[in-house]
Design a protein around this motif. Structure first.
Motif, PDB file in Angstrom:
ATOM      1  N   GLU A  39      -1.937  14.368  -8.759  1.00 42.94           N
ATOM      2  CA  GLU A  39      -0.909  15.369  -8.469  1.00 42.94           C
ATOM      3  C   GLU A  39       0.434  14.672  -8.199  1.00 42.94           C
ATOM      4  O   GLU A  39       1.482  15.105  -8.684  1.00 42.94           O
ATOM      5  N   ALA A  40       0.384  13.578  -7.461  1.00 43.55           N
ATOM      6  CA  ALA A  40       1.604  12.819  -7.162  1.00 43.55           C
ATOM      7  C   ALA A  40       2.201  12.235  -8.440  1.00 43.55           C
ATOM      8  O   ALA A  40       3.422  12.261  -8.633  1.00 43.55           O
ATOM      9  N   LEU A  41       1.353  11.712  -9.337  1.00 47.50           N
ATOM     10  CA  LEU A  41       1.848  11.177 -10.614  1.00 47.50           C
ATOM     11  C   LEU A  41       2.517  12.265 -11.436  1.00 47.50           C
ATOM     12  O   LEU A  41       3.566  12.044 -12.044  1.00 47.50           O
ATOM     13  N   ARG A  42       1.917  13.445 -11.459  1.00 45.01           N
ATOM     14  CA  ARG A  42       2.530  14.561 -12.191  1.00 45.01           C
ATOM     15  C   ARG A  42       3.896  14.905 -11.595  1.00 45.01           C
ATOM     16  O   ARG A  42       4.831  15.222 -12.317  1.00 45.01           O
ATOM     17  N   SER A  43       4.016  14.838 -10.269  1.00 50.03           N
ATOM     18  CA  SER A  43       5.299  15.159  -9.637  1.00 50.03           C
ATOM     19  C   SER A  43       6.364  14.132 -10.023  1.00 50.03           C
ATOM     20  O   SER A  43       7.544  14.460 -10.108  1.00 50.03           O
ATOM     21  N   LEU A  44       5.954  12.888 -10.251  1.00 51.14           N
ATOM     22  CA  LEU A  44       6.906  11.843 -10.645  1.00 51.14           C
ATOM     23  C   LEU A  44       7.508  12.109 -12.017  1.00 51.14           C
ATOM     24  O   LEU A  44       8.643  11.727 -12.280  1.00 51.14           O
ATOM     25  N   ALA A  45       6.739  12.743 -12.881  1.00 55.13           N
ATOM     26  CA  ALA A  45       7.168  12.926 -14.265  1.00 55.13           C
ATOM     27  C   ALA A  45       8.450  13.746 -14.386  1.00 55.13           C
ATOM     28  O   ALA A  45       9.179  13.595 -15.354  1.00 55.13           O
ATOM     29  N   ALA A  46       8.746  14.598 -13.392  1.00 55.39           N
ATOM     30  CA  ALA A  46       9.937  15.439 -13.484  1.00 55.39           C
ATOM     31  C   ALA A  46      10.874  15.282 -12.291  1.00 55.39           C
ATOM     32  O   ALA A  46      11.870  15.985 -12.195  1.00 55.39           O
ATOM     33  N   ALA A  47      10.588  14.375 -11.387  1.00 53.49           N
ATOM     34  CA  ALA A  47      11.363  14.245 -10.155  1.00 53.49           C
ATOM     35  C   ALA A  47      12.757  13.679 -10.411  1.00 53.49           C
ATOM     36  O   ALA A  47      12.933  12.796 -11.243  1.00 53.49           O
TER      37      ALA A  47
ATOM     38  N   LEU B  61       0.857  -1.186   0.000  1.00 53.41           N
ATOM     39  CA  LEU B  61       0.000   0.000   0.000  1.00 53.41           C
ATOM     40  C   LEU B  61       0.892   1.235   0.000  1.00 53.41           C
ATOM     41  O   LEU B  61       1.630   1.476   0.963  1.00 53.41           O
ATOM     42  N   ILE B  62       0.858   1.994  -1.093  1.00 53.59           N
ATOM     43  CA  ILE B  62       1.617   3.253  -1.163  1.00 53.59           C
ATOM     44  C   ILE B  62       0.713   4.351  -0.624  1.00 53.59           C
ATOM     45  O   ILE B  62      -0.383   4.577  -1.148  1.00 53.59           O
ATOM     46  N   THR B  63       1.161   5.030   0.441  1.00 53.40           N
ATOM     47  CA  THR B  63       0.353   6.074   1.069  1.00 53.40           C
ATOM     48  C   THR B  63       0.815   7.487   0.698  1.00 53.40           C
ATOM     49  O   THR B  63       0.019   8.421   0.756  1.00 53.40           O
ATOM     50  N   HIS B  64       2.092   7.631   0.330  1.00 51.20           N
ATOM     51  CA  HIS B  64       2.645   8.940  -0.046  1.00 51.20           C
ATOM     52  C   HIS B  64       3.643   8.756  -1.181  1.00 51.20           C
ATOM     53  O   HIS B  64       4.382   7.773  -1.203  1.00 51.20           O
ATOM     54  N   ILE B  65       3.676   9.725  -2.094  1.00 55.86           N
ATOM     55  CA  ILE B  65       4.691   9.801  -3.137  1.00 55.86           C
ATOM     56  C   ILE B  65       5.278  11.197  -3.081  1.00 55.86           C
ATOM     57  O   ILE B  65       4.551  12.189  -3.252  1.00 55.86           O
ATOM     58  N   ASN B  66       6.564  11.287  -2.803  1.00 54.44           N
ATOM     59  CA  ASN B  66       7.255  12.581  -2.696  1.00 54.44           C
ATOM     60  C   ASN B  66       6.488  13.566  -1.815  1.00 54.44           C
ATOM     61  O   ASN B  66       6.338  14.738  -2.154  1.00 54.44           O
ATOM     62  N   GLY B  67       6.006  13.076  -0.684  1.00 57.32           N
ATOM     63  CA  GLY B  67       5.314  13.936   0.265  1.00 57.32           C
ATOM     64  C   GLY B  67       3.843  14.156  -0.024  1.00 57.32           C
ATOM     65  O   GLY B  67       3.132  14.713   0.799  1.00 57.32           O
ATOM     66  N   HIS B  68       3.374  13.736  -1.193  1.00 56.03           N
ATOM     67  CA  HIS B  68       1.951  13.890  -1.538  1.00 56.03           C
ATOM     68  C   HIS B  68       1.182  12.710  -0.951  1.00 56.03           C
ATOM     69  O   HIS B  68       1.414  11.556  -1.335  1.00 56.03           O
ATOM     70  N   GLN B  69       0.291  13.006  -0.020  1.00 53.60           N
ATOM     71  CA  GLN B  69      -0.523  11.943   0.555  1.00 53.60           C
ATOM     72  C   GLN B  69      -1.559  11.497  -0.465  1.00 53.60           C
ATOM     73  O   GLN B  69      -2.227  12.314  -1.088  1.00 53.60           O
ATOM     74  N   LEU B  70      -1.681  10.200  -0.658  1.00 51.91           N
ATOM     75  CA  LEU B  70      -2.614   9.659  -1.645  1.00 51.91           C
ATOM     76  C   LEU B  70      -3.966   9.407  -0.981  1.00 51.91           C
ATOM     77  O   LEU B  70      -4.424   8.288  -0.857  1.00 51.91           O
ATOM     78  N   ASP B  71      -4.616  10.492  -0.567  1.00 56.94           N
ATOM     79  CA  ASP B  71      -5.885  10.368   0.141  1.00 56.94           C
ATOM     80  C   ASP B  71      -7.084  10.764  -0.715  1.00 56.94           C
ATOM     81  O   ASP B  71      -8.204  10.837  -0.223  1.00 56.94           O
TER      82      ASP B  71
END
Length: 142
Positions: free
Chosen positions: A112-120, A95-105
């Motif tokens: 928003e978290a997926l968009r942040s992954l695109a350039a991280a 269970l992934i609950t956060h991506i780069n500080g973005h809570q997946l709630d």
């Protein structure tokens, strides 16, 4: 006479606070930033995410996990192209609950978290695996 109906919407906490029972210390931190092979794998995922998000999602299957009406995160499972989860140190059912500080709630925060992954340049996932909480950190090759 009319009939009363209830419309339930996703609840989003503007402060990004975890719901009761979803907070707590991370049991184990895994730092993979020095793993060059993994950095190249993530660069390939990132390139797919930027050019063809549907193709990127062929590497893994995600399903929202809820506790009643509250979204807790996303469960990950192998996609049609096998092997990606193992390469990134994830296991089926994590269970992934956060991506780069973005809570997946919520769905919106997930996008928003997926968009942040695109350039991280670095990626940090907070993961629940059974009753253990993990923090996985990766570097993306440039």
């Amino acid at each position: 006479q009319g009939r009363l109906e209830t419309l339930r919407l996703e609840q989003t906490d503007p402060a990004g606070k975890a719901p009761p029972g979803n907070s707590g210390p991370v049991h184990r931190r895994v730092d993979e930033r020095g793993n060059n092979r993994l950095a190249r794998v993530l660069a390939g995922f990132q390139a797919r995410l930027q050019t063809d998000p549907a193709a990127a999602m062929s590497l893994l299957r995600i399903t929202p996990e809820r506790n009643g009406t509250h979204m807790l995160g996303v469960r990950v499972y192998p996609g049609p192209e096998r092997g990606f989860l193992n390469q990134v140190k994830l296991e089926a059912g994590d269970l992934i609950t956060h991506i780069n500080g973005h809570q997946l709630d919520s769905t919106a925060r997930g996008l928003e978290a997926l968009r942040s992954l695109a350039a991280a340049e670095e990626v940090t996932l907070q993961v629940e695996r059974g009753d253990r909480k993990l923090a996985l950190t990766y570097r993306v090759a440039r």
